[in-house]
Design an enzyme around this catalytic site. Structure first.
Site, PDB file in Angstrom:
ATOM      1  N   HIS A 126       0.833  -1.205   0.000  1.00  0.00           N
ATOM      2  CA  HIS A 126       0.000   0.000   0.000  1.00  0.00           C
ATOM      3  C   HIS A 126       0.870   1.259   0.000  1.00  0.00           C
ATOM      4  O   HIS A 126       0.544   2.256  -0.657  1.00  0.00           O
ATOM      5  CB  HIS A 126      -0.914  -0.021   1.226  1.00  0.00           C
TER       6      HIS A 126
ATOM      7  N   GLU B 298       1.930   1.879  -3.442  1.00  0.00           N
ATOM      8  CA  GLU B 298       0.811   2.425  -4.213  1.00  0.00           C
ATOM      9  C   GLU B 298       0.790   3.956  -4.112  1.00  0.00           C
ATOM     10  O   GLU B 298       0.608   4.661  -5.108  1.00  0.00           O
ATOM     11  CB  GLU B 298      -0.505   1.841  -3.706  1.00  0.00           C
ATOM     12  N   HIS B 299       0.974   4.471  -2.911  1.00  0.00           N
ATOM     13  CA  HIS B 299       1.041   5.925  -2.736  1.00  0.00           C
ATOM     14  C   HIS B 299       2.238   6.515  -3.473  1.00  0.00           C
ATOM     15  O   HIS B 299       2.127   7.550  -4.141  1.00  0.00           O
ATOM     16  CB  HIS B 299       1.153   6.256  -1.244  1.00  0.00           C
TER      17      HIS B 299
ATOM     18  N   GLU C  27      -3.494   7.922   7.576  1.00  0.00           N
ATOM     19  CA  GLU C  27      -4.627   7.178   7.018  1.00  0.00           C
ATOM     20  C   GLU C  27      -5.041   6.055   7.945  1.00  0.00           C
ATOM     21  O   GLU C  27      -6.234   5.815   8.176  1.00  0.00           O
ATOM     22  CB  GLU C  27      -4.264   6.632   5.639  1.00  0.00           C
TER      23      GLU C  27
END
Length: 442
Positions: free
Chosen positions: A66, A69-70, A146
């Protein structure tokens, strides 16, 4: 902020899903492509799926899939940080990405004439990502924030993490996709770059293009932008630890003063869809629909909300689009004044009765009609179709499996549903969780 999430990829439909024309090709470098023609509007959805997800992370590096992904929205030698999304927005389109246990995907929804540019930019960041220490530090702070917003501030999300960790005793599905906070804090530029170099390459990717295009157009653009990218020689087989025999039912009780509505939830270990062997998963889809798919007419809703009147909600869910065994979940929210113990006792009684008495044929036929109708409506979404194919192919299913799935669902019998129920609704293969604002007697 980039979207984290397990993409809703349940292909739980029993109608003629594929009214659209679907074609495939594979580039010489191993990149697989799917084209879904839909000429109703001059719009296209461009998606690149990587066969890599949170379950493929090395121990101690939870969250790196993840995190990357950012970072993929940072710069390359051709694009400045943030320029990718700014370019998409300037065309009037939108873009985003998501990470699951089994895949990571990037997409743009733009006017059909912008497809050339979208592929150019995706090919650029597939092999040309440039990361500075400042980029990494900034995005690491973003994903930690997040997690704080989506998990640490949500008691239900925290309980979900604990339940997954208990259900999957050995498999990496027991780790959260976003990562454990203490491991996220230690993610470095080197960790991210190593993960990128090991997994991002055309022979580990699937291109899915849906909308106002033709196969010839897509193939020409794919060859132009992705065709020259070299295949990677270091893509590793996706070998994951498997679950040992599960011999004891597990129980968790979480108390958090922020809880406004206590509930009981249970997860059972359940089979996944497999290439050429989707029948058991199809039976589990219909089992979940029968047990808790409707808030008013399902087995659990009728028994717990209307007959016994102990719950305000009772539902069940299952998604078999997974590389490895997954789970079937049941949740019961008791009425005010009804204890979690009483709600769980009532749930167990309903499940025992269901396993004894079986499925009502008329009810089963109604459920099948509902599932078929939902499938027909879902097929009206170009992006939804693109996501169904991308998710399926990313976990090892084939185009033929996707296209055969509606017929397999339609052919499921009540006997097969009950066989699936007896195989899955086993206490020793389950975790039961209680979530409440204060301690309750067990």
């Amino acid at each position: 902020m980039r979207a984290l999430g397990l993409l809703a990829a349940t292909i739980a439909c029993a109608g003629p899903l594929m009214a659209a024309e679907v074609s495939t090709f594979t580039l010489p470098n191993g990149m697989q492509a799917v084209v879904i023609e839909d000429h109703r509007a001059p719009v296209v959805v461009n998606m690149v799926w990587y066969r890599i997800g949170a379950a493929d992370e090395a121990p101690g590096q939870s969250g790196v899939a993840h995190f990357l992904e950012h970072l993929m929205f940072q710069g390359t030698k051709n694009l400045a940080p943030g320029e990718f999304s700014a370019t998409v927005e300037a065309t009037g389109g939108s873009d985003n990405a998501f990470t699951s246990y089994d895949y990571t995907a990037y997409f743009q929804r733009v006017a059909a004439g912008e497809l050339d540019l979208m592929m150019q930019m995706e090919a650029d960041r597939m092999v040309g990502l440039k990361l500075t220490e400042e980029d990494v530090a900034t995005e690491r702070d973003v994903i930690i924030q997040e997690r704080a917003q989506r998990t640490d501030s949500e008691p239900s999300a925290l309980l979900g993490e604990q339940m997954d960790a208990a259900l999957f005793m050995n498999h990496p599905f027991g780790r959260p996709v976003i990562g454990w906070k203490h491991e996220m804090e230690s993610l470095t530029r080197e960790t991210a770059v190593d993960f990128y170099k090991a997994n991002y390459a055309p022979n580990n990717a699937i291109l899915v293009v849906a909308g106002d295009v033709t196969p010839d157009e897509v193939k020409a653009l794919a060859e132009k932008h992705f065709g020259a990218l070299p295949a990677s020689a270091v893509i590793a087989a996706r070998l994951r630890p498997s679950e040992p025999p599960q011999l004891a039912a597990r129980r968790l009780a979480m108390v958090d003063e922020r809880v406004s509505e206590p509930y009981v939830t249970r997860s059972y270990l359940a089979a996944e869809r497999n290439p050429g062997d989707q029948e058991q998963s199809a039976a589990l889809v219909l089992l979940a629909e029968l047990l808790g798919g409707s808030p008013t007419t399902s087995v659990l809703a009728r028994a717990l909300q209307f007959d016994a009147q102990v719950a305000v909600y009772a539902g069940a869910g299952y998604d078999g689009t997974s590389i490895d065994p997954t789970s079937l979940q049941i949740t019961v929210v008791p009425l005010p004044g009804v204890t979690l113990k009483a709600a769980e006792t009532a749930l167990d009684e309903v499940l025992a009765k269901f396993l004894t008495e079986g499925v009502d044929e008329a009810e089963f036929a109604r459920i099948k009609r509902q599932v078929r109708a939902a499938d027909i409506y879902a097929a009206d979404s170009t992006q939804g179709l693109a996501q169904k194919y991308g998710a399926a192919l990313s976990v090892g299913l084939t185009v033929a499996d996707v296209q055969e799935w509606p017929a397999i669902l339609a052919a499921v019998t009540t006997q097969e549903v009950m066989a699936a129920a007896r195989a899955v609704l086993v206490p020793e293969q389950s975790v039961t969780g209680w979530l409440s604002a204060q301690e309750e007697a067990r």
